[in-house]
Design a protein around this motif. Sequence first.
Motif, PDB file in Angstrom:
ATOM      1  N   VAL A 195      78.949  -2.819  37.618  1.00  0.00           N
ATOM      2  CA  VAL A 195      78.765  -1.591  36.829  1.00  0.00           C
ATOM      3  C   VAL A 195      77.660  -1.793  35.807  1.00  0.00           C
ATOM      4  CG1 VAL A 195      79.855  -0.015  35.171  1.00  0.00           C
ATOM      5  CG2 VAL A 195      81.134  -0.786  37.184  1.00  0.00           C
ATOM      6  N   GLN A 196      77.675  -2.900  35.101  1.00  0.00           N
ATOM      7  CA  GLN A 196      76.672  -3.159  34.071  1.00  0.00           C
ATOM      8  C   GLN A 196      75.272  -3.307  34.656  1.00  0.00           C
ATOM      9  OE1 GLN A 196      78.634  -6.561  32.380  1.00  0.00           O
ATOM     10  NE2 GLN A 196      79.757  -5.331  30.889  1.00  0.00           N
ATOM     11  N   ARG A 197      75.172  -3.812  35.869  1.00  0.00           N
ATOM     12  CA  ARG A 197      73.857  -4.011  36.490  1.00  0.00           C
ATOM     13  C   ARG A 197      73.284  -2.726  37.068  1.00  0.00           C
ATOM     14  NH1 ARG A 197      72.392  -7.801  41.684  1.00  0.00           N
ATOM     15  NH2 ARG A 197      70.190  -7.292  41.692  1.00  0.00           N
ATOM     16  N   PHE A 198      74.102  -1.972  37.793  1.00  0.00           N
ATOM     17  CA  PHE A 198      73.582  -0.833  38.548  1.00  0.00           C
ATOM     18  C   PHE A 198      73.818   0.531  37.902  1.00  0.00           C
ATOM     19  CE2 PHE A 198      74.309  -4.056  41.933  1.00  0.00           C
ATOM     20  CZ  PHE A 198      72.986  -4.186  42.331  1.00  0.00           C
ATOM     21  N   PHE A 199      74.694   0.630  36.916  1.00  0.00           N
ATOM     22  CA  PHE A 199      75.027   1.935  36.336  1.00  0.00           C
ATOM     23  C   PHE A 199      74.939   1.897  34.814  1.00  0.00           C
ATOM     24  CE2 PHE A 199      76.763   1.805  40.554  1.00  0.00           C
ATOM     25  CZ  PHE A 199      76.453   3.056  41.053  1.00  0.00           C
ATOM     26  N   THR A 200      73.851   1.298  34.328  1.00  0.00           N
ATOM     27  CA  THR A 200      73.677   1.113  32.886  1.00  0.00           C
ATOM     28  C   THR A 200      73.571   2.429  32.119  1.00  0.00           C
ATOM     29  OG1 THR A 200      71.303   0.874  33.223  1.00  0.00           O
ATOM     30  CG2 THR A 200      72.596  -1.149  33.093  1.00  0.00           C
ATOM     31  N   GLY A 201      73.033   3.467  32.737  1.00  0.00           N
ATOM     32  CA  GLY A 201      72.860   4.743  32.043  1.00  0.00           C
ATOM     33  C   GLY A 201      74.086   5.627  32.074  1.00  0.00           C
ATOM     34  N   GLU A 202      75.142   5.197  32.724  1.00  0.00           N
ATOM     35  CA  GLU A 202      76.362   5.999  32.857  1.00  0.00           C
ATOM     36  C   GLU A 202      77.311   5.734  31.692  1.00  0.00           C
ATOM     37  OE1 GLU A 202      76.985   8.085  35.426  1.00  0.00           O
ATOM     38  OE2 GLU A 202      75.664   7.419  37.020  1.00  0.00           O
ATOM     39  N   THR A 203      78.064   6.762  31.315  1.00  0.00           N
ATOM     40  CA  THR A 203      79.108   6.620  30.307  1.00  0.00           C
ATOM     41  C   THR A 203      80.455   6.634  31.018  1.00  0.00           C
ATOM     42  OG1 THR A 203      77.747   7.773  28.681  1.00  0.00           O
ATOM     43  CG2 THR A 203      80.114   7.626  28.220  1.00  0.00           C
ATOM     44  N   ILE A 204      81.242   5.588  30.821  1.00  0.00           N
ATOM     45  CA  ILE A 204      82.545   5.490  31.472  1.00  0.00           C
ATOM     46  C   ILE A 204      83.525   6.429  30.789  1.00  0.00           C
ATOM     47  CG2 ILE A 204      84.499   3.958  31.952  1.00  0.00           C
ATOM     48  CD1 ILE A 204      82.428   1.669  32.144  1.00  0.00           C
ATOM     49  N   ARG A 205      84.140   7.295  31.605  1.00  0.00           N
ATOM     50  CA  ARG A 205      85.170   8.210  31.106  1.00  0.00           C
ATOM     51  C   ARG A 205      86.535   7.526  31.101  1.00  0.00           C
ATOM     52  NH1 ARG A 205      85.434  12.961  34.668  1.00  0.00           N
ATOM     53  NH2 ARG A 205      86.951  11.764  35.820  1.00  0.00           N
TER      54      ARG A 205
END
Length: 136
Positions: free
Chosen positions: A29-39
Amino acid sequence: MGAALSLTALAAPEKTTFDKLPQNAQEFVQRFFTGETIREVELNRENSWDKYTVWFDNGNHICFEGGTGNCTEIIMKQGSIPTGVLPATAAAYLKKHYPDQEILAMKQTKEGFRTGLSNGVWIDFDKEGDFIKGSK
């Protein structure tokens, strides 16, 4: 005893925290989805295995095996799956044959994985990322 097993299999997902994910799932998650906010993060206990689902604010989500932390599914409601998630062979195939399509889904299969494209085509690849077949 059979009823107890049935109730366990139907148990609702439990809310959990990101730090409870297996380490390699956290790193993914940290590598590929850095711009996402976890709900939210959910733990679903089904029969003899656990599955984690990470939900993002925009509706995208990723599923991981509970024991190994391996990614089993990615569904994008907004944006495209980062090509770095895929084996290089599969990413090159999609770029060559479907350059204008977004990758909206990826699901693990027995043979390898399937990718769902924005034009409705599903492409199957083996574990190394070699093309198997395409279907609409």
